[in-house]
Design a protein around this motif. Sequence first.
Motif, short mmCIF file in Angstrom:
data_model
loop_
_atom_site.label_atom_id
_atom_site.label_comp_id
_atom_site.label_asym_id
_atom_site.label_seq_id
_atom_site.Cartn_x
_atom_site.Cartn_y
_atom_site.Cartn_z
N GLN A 1 0.83 -1.21 0.00
CA GLN A 1 0.00 0.00 0.00
C GLN A 1 0.86 1.27 0.00
OE1 GLN A 1 -2.64 0.21 3.34
NE2 GLN A 1 -3.58 2.14 2.70
N GLU A 2 1.94 1.27 0.79
CA GLU A 2 2.78 2.47 0.87
C GLU A 2 3.50 2.76 -0.43
OE1 GLU A 2 6.67 4.05 3.42
OE2 GLU A 2 5.15 2.81 4.40
N PHE A 3 3.96 1.70 -1.13
CA PHE A 3 4.74 1.91 -2.34
C PHE A 3 3.92 1.69 -3.61
CE2 PHE A 3 8.05 0.71 0.81
CZ PHE A 3 8.78 1.89 0.78
N ASN A 4 2.61 1.49 -3.45
CA ASN A 4 1.69 1.37 -4.60
C ASN A 4 2.08 0.23 -5.54
OD1 ASN A 4 0.05 3.64 -3.83
ND2 ASN A 4 1.67 4.99 -4.61
N VAL A 5 2.26 -0.97 -4.99
CA VAL A 5 2.57 -2.16 -5.79
C VAL A 5 1.59 -3.25 -5.41
CG1 VAL A 5 5.01 -1.59 -6.08
CG2 VAL A 5 4.29 -2.93 -4.10
N SER A 6 1.62 -4.34 -6.17
CA SER A 6 0.73 -5.47 -5.88
C SER A 6 1.23 -6.26 -4.67
CB SER A 6 0.65 -6.40 -7.10
OG SER A 6 1.91 -7.02 -7.33
N SER A 7 0.36 -7.10 -4.14
CA SER A 7 0.74 -7.91 -2.97
C SER A 7 1.85 -8.90 -3.31
CB SER A 7 -0.48 -8.65 -2.44
OG SER A 7 -1.03 -9.50 -3.44
N GLU A 8 1.86 -9.39 -4.58
CA GLU A 8 2.92 -10.32 -4.97
C GLU A 8 4.28 -9.63 -4.97
OE1 GLU A 8 -0.76 -12.00 -5.82
OE2 GLU A 8 0.02 -10.12 -6.61
N VAL A 9 4.33 -8.37 -5.41
CA VAL A 9 5.59 -7.62 -5.36
C VAL A 9 5.99 -7.37 -3.91
CG1 VAL A 9 6.72 -5.46 -5.98
CG2 VAL A 9 5.20 -6.56 -7.60
N GLY A 10 5.00 -7.11 -3.05
CA GLY A 10 5.30 -6.94 -1.64
C GLY A 10 5.88 -8.20 -1.02
N LEU A 11 5.42 -9.37 -1.50
CA LEU A 11 5.95 -10.63 -0.98
C LEU A 11 7.41 -10.86 -1.34
CD1 LEU A 11 3.03 -13.18 -1.48
CD2 LEU A 11 4.19 -12.65 0.67
N LEU A 12 7.92 -10.11 -2.31
CA LEU A 12 9.34 -10.24 -2.65
C LEU A 12 10.25 -9.93 -1.46
CD1 LEU A 12 9.50 -8.64 -6.23
CD2 LEU A 12 9.85 -11.05 -5.62
N GLY A 13 9.75 -9.14 -0.50
CA GLY A 13 10.53 -8.89 0.70
C GLY A 13 10.81 -10.16 1.48
N VAL A 14 9.86 -11.10 1.46
CA VAL A 14 10.08 -12.41 2.08
C VAL A 14 10.94 -13.29 1.18
CG1 VAL A 14 8.97 -14.50 2.93
CG2 VAL A 14 7.92 -12.28 3.37
N SER A 15 10.60 -13.34 -0.11
CA SER A 15 11.29 -14.25 -1.03
C SER A 15 12.76 -13.89 -1.20
CB SER A 15 10.59 -14.23 -2.39
OG SER A 15 9.28 -14.75 -2.28
N LEU A 16 13.07 -12.61 -1.32
CA LEU A 16 14.48 -12.22 -1.50
C LEU A 16 15.29 -12.47 -0.24
CD1 LEU A 16 14.12 -8.94 -3.60
CD2 LEU A 16 15.04 -11.15 -4.34
N PHE A 17 14.68 -12.32 0.92
CA PHE A 17 15.40 -12.65 2.15
C PHE A 17 15.75 -14.14 2.17
CE2 PHE A 17 16.00 -13.78 6.54
CZ PHE A 17 16.57 -12.66 7.14
N VAL A 18 14.77 -14.99 1.83
CA VAL A 18 15.02 -16.42 1.82
C VAL A 18 15.99 -16.79 0.69
CG1 VAL A 18 13.94 -18.70 1.73
CG2 VAL A 18 12.76 -16.81 2.84
N LEU A 19 15.97 -16.02 -0.42
CA LEU A 19 16.95 -16.23 -1.48
C LEU A 19 18.36 -15.92 -0.97
CD1 LEU A 19 17.19 -17.01 -4.47
CD2 LEU A 19 17.08 -14.58 -5.03
N GLY A 20 18.48 -14.94 -0.11
CA GLY A 20 19.76 -14.69 0.55
C GLY A 20 20.18 -15.87 1.41
N GLN B 1 12.89 -0.42 -4.04
CA GLN B 1 14.09 -1.13 -4.47
C GLN B 1 15.15 -1.19 -3.37
OE1 GLN B 1 12.68 1.48 -5.95
NE2 GLN B 1 14.16 2.95 -6.79
N THR B 2 15.28 -0.13 -2.59
CA THR B 2 16.22 -0.16 -1.46
C THR B 2 15.80 -1.21 -0.44
OG1 THR B 2 16.69 2.20 -1.75
CG2 THR B 2 17.27 1.21 0.37
N LEU B 3 14.50 -1.25 -0.16
CA LEU B 3 13.99 -2.23 0.80
C LEU B 3 14.28 -3.65 0.35
CD1 LEU B 3 12.26 -3.03 3.26
CD2 LEU B 3 10.23 -2.76 1.81
N LEU B 4 14.00 -3.96 -0.93
CA LEU B 4 14.17 -5.33 -1.41
C LEU B 4 15.64 -5.73 -1.47
CD1 LEU B 4 11.47 -5.47 -4.25
CD2 LEU B 4 11.27 -6.18 -1.85
#
Length: 632
Positions: free
Chosen positions: A176-195, A237-240
């Motif tokens: 909601q804050e960055f005006n993206v879809s929920s799937e893009v928001g889930l990248l915060g979880v996926s990229l962490f686990v990718l790390g 992008q900084t967050l992800l």
Amino acid sequence: MDEVDRELIRAEEDAQQHLSRANTEGRPPHRPSNEVERVVTATSISTSSSDAAAVQRHGGLSRIPTQRDLERHQTELSRINTARSQHSATVGRSLTSRTRESRKPLPAFGAGKPFPPLLPNQEEYVVEFDGPDDPYHAQNWSLKKKLLTAAMLGYTTMTAAFASSIFSAATPFVAQEFNVSSEVGLLGVSLFVLGFATGPTLWAPLSELKGRRLPLVLAMFGFSIFSIACATAKDLQTLLICRFFAGFFGACPLAVVAAVFSDMFNNATRGVAITIFSMAVFSGPLFAPFVGGFICSSYLGWRWTMYIVSFMGFLAFALDLIFLHETYPPVILIEKAAELRRRTKNWGIHAKQEEIEVDFKELIQKNFTRPMRLLFGEPIVTLLSIYMAFIYGLLYLFLTAYGFVFQGVHGFNPGESGLAFFGMIIGQLIAGTVVLLDQPSYQRKLAANGGVPIPEWRLPIVIAGGVSFTGGIFWFGWSGYRADVHWIVPAASGILTGFGLMGIFLQALNYLVDAYLMFAASAIAGNTFLRSLCGAGFPLFSSYMFNGLGIEWASTLLGCVAALLVPIPVIFYLYGHKIRAKSRFAPTLPGNMPAAAAASNSSNETAVDGADGVDHAAISNAPRTNAGNEKA
């Protein structure tokens, strides 16, 4: 032929003559209890003529009356063998290293001085442990110190795991804050686990080269810094990007802590230690959703989920920096040699690990690719990693699936929905208790088999966990899609899925450590890489799957896949010993095959009580003689 070779030949001939005389007389070899045949090694050969003459007078073996001889004790022998195999398998040990083939002329020694002569006998300057009870060795630490270290590292591991899933509660607020879809928001979880997936390819080999403490301290500092960067990010992008690097650094405890436990605990107690490690790994992601849900729903906002993680990370960093001591034996000897050099002013004193020159090409070939070679070249690591990857992926998929059931069907808020994960936490506690209760039986079998563990002893709980996990998925799906079914029913299904998840991971990790003792960190790193890929990918398609198929049929699909994977541990339980016998990495010993164990149990009943006085748990640390000679 040098003196060492001549002594070894004389020792072998004398031993053969002694055995032949004993066999002729129809009795086993025997000698007085205070007399020991010294094993001739490079460190026990003296270059003095008097020592050589003394050896010759005894036909190649020096019999020394003693009550406490280092080379007589099984613990000391096994640790020396393990250290030599670790040394020969460490990067830079090869004599063909490019660094050693330099064609440049030697630089001048300086000040007009000639080059000094070589040390008379370099092996005499190599530091080793002072017997089986050397307090420097991590396995000889007090029980209090071991437990405090295990608890501290358990907290460190839980912090990284906690950070992986707490962001799931923040996903809709971030979108909601960055005006993206929920799937893009889930990248915060996926990229962490990718790390999590990419980090162990660095941290695990580094821990085998420089020790366990340095990677853990550096990683927790980096993890905390990038967590703060996530909390203060001004754009998506900084967050992800910062979430990815937080996961990269946070992967270190997942890959290294289990190897620390293998340094501190022997086979009789390692199962308890890895129980703590696994419970920290898998309870962290389940505690996080309700914490993150209540934070995001309050006036604090989603950024405080990252601030809290950074505070936890800095606490772990401070604990590791101040209280964590090195456990890796080769690096402990480096520290011991440095102290001896400083206090004796004898600069020739050194540890074997210090003879290593790191060559970049060999570094890549031998260390950073070892986890991948184990993952794709060892059937045990490959298939178990596939199984564990699927289970791990479902762990993160449940972060979304529970929202569909408890928020979408039953109308809970994010914090209340996160509380439903306590069903899975209870199941994990039950599984951990079952594993701990099984330890006395395991120790009796270990003693009866002469201290040599059979890794397949770990697998019955994995099989039971696979069946339980499959049943829990079907239960969750077919009780959670209807609002007229009380919410406690799908929440209670977590007891089965939690039991299955913990049972599978606890004993599967124990199985990998028992099967690949010297390369435990690399085996777990390869396993972590694959399962983290699934952990990163599963949340991304979870919304589409549950919306498209419905809760009940999406769960049915996942349950069927879980059922198809149940036979993997069954196959290893039946045929794992044959697979390990063909491995270049798994240390195989006489007695760690089921047939040999059965023979040992039938022929030596007194071994169960430890009446022979042998340190059974320590003997099992002795690797196969060619284990350290792996090809790059």
